[in-house]
Design a protein around this motif. Structure first.
Motif, PDB file in Angstrom:
ATOM      1  N   VAL A 371       0.883  -1.297  -0.134  1.00  0.00           N
ATOM      2  CA  VAL A 371       0.088  -0.043  -0.225  1.00  0.00           C
ATOM      3  C   VAL A 371       0.938   1.262  -0.053  1.00  0.00           C
ATOM      4  O   VAL A 371       1.838   1.215   0.697  1.00  0.00           O
ATOM      5  N   ARG A 372       0.607   2.277  -0.749  1.00  0.00           N
ATOM      6  CA  ARG A 372       1.271   3.401  -0.889  1.00  0.00           C
ATOM      7  C   ARG A 372       0.287   4.765  -0.864  1.00  0.00           C
ATOM      8  O   ARG A 372      -0.625   4.538  -1.793  1.00  0.00           O
ATOM      9  N   GLN A 373       0.518   5.622  -0.106  1.00  0.00           N
ATOM     10  CA  GLN A 373      -0.395   6.840   0.117  1.00  0.00           C
ATOM     11  C   GLN A 373      -0.032   7.685  -1.143  1.00  0.00           C
ATOM     12  O   GLN A 373       0.978   8.204  -1.263  1.00  0.00           O
ATOM     13  N   VAL A 374      -0.962   8.181  -1.824  1.00  0.00           N
ATOM     14  CA  VAL A 374      -0.869   9.393  -2.711  1.00  0.00           C
ATOM     15  C   VAL A 374      -1.925  10.377  -2.164  1.00  0.00           C
ATOM     16  O   VAL A 374      -2.782  10.170  -1.183  1.00  0.00           O
ATOM     17  N   SER A 375      -1.830  11.505  -2.594  1.00  0.00           N
ATOM     18  CA  SER A 375      -2.706  12.737  -2.182  1.00  0.00           C
ATOM     19  C   SER A 375      -4.217  12.164  -2.450  1.00  0.00           C
ATOM     20  O   SER A 375      -4.787  12.005  -3.416  1.00  0.00           O
ATOM     21  N   GLY A 376      -4.945  12.042  -1.282  1.00  0.00           N
ATOM     22  CA  GLY A 376      -6.204  11.561  -1.364  1.00  0.00           C
ATOM     23  C   GLY A 376      -6.766  10.232  -1.404  1.00  0.00           C
ATOM     24  O   GLY A 376      -7.669   9.962  -1.715  1.00  0.00           O
ATOM     25  N   GLY A 377      -5.604   9.352  -1.628  1.00  0.00           N
ATOM     26  CA  GLY A 377      -5.931   8.020  -1.707  1.00  0.00           C
ATOM     27  C   GLY A 377      -4.886   7.052  -1.619  1.00  0.00           C
ATOM     28  O   GLY A 377      -3.907   7.419  -1.080  1.00  0.00           O
ATOM     29  N   LEU A 378      -5.185   5.997  -1.954  1.00  0.00           N
ATOM     30  CA  LEU A 378      -4.275   4.852  -1.683  1.00  0.00           C
ATOM     31  C   LEU A 378      -3.902   4.067  -3.099  1.00  0.00           C
ATOM     32  O   LEU A 378      -5.095   3.539  -3.754  1.00  0.00           O
ATOM     33  N   LEU A 379      -2.697   3.660  -3.098  1.00  0.00           N
ATOM     34  CA  LEU A 379      -2.326   2.676  -4.343  1.00  0.00           C
ATOM     35  C   LEU A 379      -2.093   1.162  -3.587  1.00  0.00           C
ATOM     36  O   LEU A 379      -1.422   1.146  -2.716  1.00  0.00           O
ATOM     37  N   VAL A 380      -2.855   0.315  -4.287  1.00  0.00           N
ATOM     38  CA  VAL A 380      -2.941  -1.029  -3.403  1.00  0.00           C
ATOM     39  C   VAL A 380      -2.305  -2.161  -4.563  1.00  0.00           C
ATOM     40  O   VAL A 380      -2.869  -2.018  -5.852  1.00  0.00           O
ATOM     41  N   GLN A 381      -1.504  -2.798  -4.581  1.00  0.00           N
ATOM     42  CA  GLN A 381      -1.065  -4.051  -5.402  1.00  0.00           C
ATOM     43  C   GLN A 381      -0.551  -5.259  -4.831  1.00  0.00           C
ATOM     44  O   GLN A 381      -0.315  -5.108  -3.363  1.00  0.00           O
TER      45      GLN A 381
END
Length: 528
Positions: A371-381
């Motif tokens: 999980v990686r946080q970006v502005s306003g959201g989360l990238l999940v893989q």
């Protein structure tokens, strides 16, 4: 709302650590104890007087214990505002007694899943009444103390001792926050398990949670606050390691140590010792060896300058001989599955050196989410668990690699997976000899790796670059022949790369002209 006397407490716990001592102390202060099931039996066996919740509600536990606390006489006792005349009147009219403290820890759902229980068993370990009561008591923390962690028992008894059996608002507020975090984490565990059980990789909503391991001195930089949370206590690694000595781990220490240990976990210890030395989350040296000491020294000789102040990860038990070599330079952290007493004694003389042991290696084929946080959201893989075997590799040049080149190429490919993109890794005889990481241009990564190989040859007093006779791994395809030609100019004899470029034919032609052997993996290992 400041001090609330605790006169009546409801205790219903699955984790009975410290329960009897805590309940005995409450009873000693005249607190009436309500309880359920196994908790009530434990307290009675300890000689305490306990009132069954069934006596309070007038209903027995039923449906295999699924229904026991979901009743107005329980929730009314938790939710009633004691300073609201209408609430007080309703309590008197319906015979509802106030509950001043709720002590609940939930059915062991996470532990049940971790043991590999079947679907129905996991479902039966989803707590319903517990979360409902916890949320009710937490909402009403103006009047009720809610306890979900055994670690809070001592603080509660201490404050009650200072306040003649009462608890202050600040503590009740802190306990309420912890309670909501616990139910949130519990629901996250259930929902994520169900997503996995139903093969739903991207459900409409995802929840993530962790348990505080430690607050850190600062974050990536001194002006940033930081803390460390454990998400999966079953997976060997930095999050669950035992620290034997040394000062507190920093944010950067934890990040780099994780990178180092995940890298060495790629290599089965039964196939021989492997050492990785990491700096700023990138490997500066990785090597196999005949012994662990040999592996460390070969990794160290890839980039002696960068190894200073680095992180050392080992895939086998740290022994005294290897420890003696490691302490010759300043090292921040050493992490290994185990360490001998002799090795620990050698490290003990270096008070700032942290030694971590994990009890095992993480399974590189395990697929936790990243999980990686970006502005306003989360990238999940999914975690990158891609691996190759020799039969997966496609020769594309006129010259085929030798057996020695093939072995080095597979090793280099495993290392490249853990190097920041763009990544170029030179390997010779089972050891990295040059690593180019994190460049915007692949040709720059090739050049930097070659320069490092030349510099270390000079430092080691060797007549030619360590890249002479090496193989090269590239984490992604060569978009142009220039990066490959830079590797050839450095002395590399073989290349392993994913392939898939529009100019693959040009790159293959350049490799043939340079006399290189080249393999395509069909798999990319970007790491940002």
């Amino acid at each position: 709302m400041t001090l609330v006397p605790v006169r009546r407490a409801l205790l219903s716990v699955s984790d009975k650590t410290g329960l009897v001592d805590f309940a005995t102390a409450l009873a000693g202060r005249g607190v009436e104890l309500l309880s359920t099931g196994g908790t009530a039996r434990t307290l009675r066996d300890a000689g305490l007087t306990v009132i069954d919740v069934a006596e309070v509600t007038g209903f027995p536990e039923m449906m295999d214990g699924r229904v026991k606390t979901l009743h107005p006489k329980v929730h009314g006792g938790l939710l009633a505002l004691r300073d609201n005349p209408e609430h007080v009147a309703a309590m008197e009219e319906h015979g509802i007694g106030g509950i001043d403290m709720l002590v609940v820890n939930l059915y062991p759902f996470e532990e049940t899943v971790a043991k590999g229980a079947d679907y129905d068993t996991c479902i039966e370990n989803i707590d319903i009444g517990g979360p409902a009561m916890i949320r009710a008591a937490a909402k009403n923390h103006a009047h009720v103390a809610v306890v979900v962690d055994t670690e809070d028992y001592a603080a509660i008894l201490s404050e009650m001792g200072e306040n003649d059996g009462a608890l202050g608002y600040a503590l009740r507020q802190r306990l309420a926050q912890a309670a909501y975090a616990r139910t949130a984490a519990y629901d996250a565990a259930v929902s994520n398990w169900m997503a996995g059980a139903t093969n739903a990789f991207a459900p409409r909503r995802r929840a993530f949670a962790g348990t505080l391991s430690s607050t850190l001195r600062y974050g990536e930089n001194p002006h940033q606050k930081a803390a460390f949370y454990v998400e999966d206590a079953s997976r060997p690694g930095v999050a669950t390691a035992v620290q034997h000595q040394g000062k507190e781990l920093s944010y950067n220490n934890i990040n780099d140590t994780d990178a180092a240990f995940e890298l060495v976990a790629e290599f089965n210890p039964q196939d021989g010792p492997v050492c990785a030395i990491i700096k700023h989350a990138n490997p500066c040296g990785v090597a196999r060896g005949k012994t662990l000491t040999d592996a460390y020294m070969r990794a160290f000789d890839c980039d002696r300058t960068s190894a200073f102040g680095g992180i050392v990860a080992l895939n086998q038990t740290l022994d005294a001989a290897t420890a003696e070599k490691i302490v010759e330079i300043f090292t921040e952290v050493v992490i290994a599955p185990e360490a001998t007493d002799e090795a620990k004694a050698i490290f003990a003389a270096k008070k700032n050196l942290r030694l971590l042991t994990t009890g095992g290696l993480p399974n590189p084929g395990h697929t936790p989410l990243t999980v990686r946080q970006v502005s306003g959201g989360l990238l999940v893989q999914d975690k990158d668990t891609g691996r190759i075997d020799e039969e997966d590799l496609k020769p594309v040049t006129k010259r085929r690699p030798s057996a020695a080149e093939m072995s080095d190429m597979v090793f280099a490919w495993s290392v490249a997976k853990h190097v920041k993109s763009n990544a170029i890794v030179y390997v010779r005889d089972g050891a990295t000899v040059g690593i180019g990481a994190g460049q915007m241009s692949r040709v720059d990564s090739s050049t930097i790796a070659a320069l490092k190989a030349e510099r270390m040859a000079r430092d080691c007093g060797l007549p030619e670059s360590l890249a002479k006779g090496s193989v090269v791994a590239s984490d992604a395809f060569f978009p142009f022949p220039d990066g490959l030609l830079a590797a050839a100019a450095a002395g590399a004899t073989a290349v392993i790369q994913p392939g898939g470029s529009m100019r693959d034919a040009e790159v293959i032609e350049a490799a043939d002209e340079a006399g290189l052997a080249m393999l395509f993996t069909g798999m990319r290992h970007f790491r940002h």
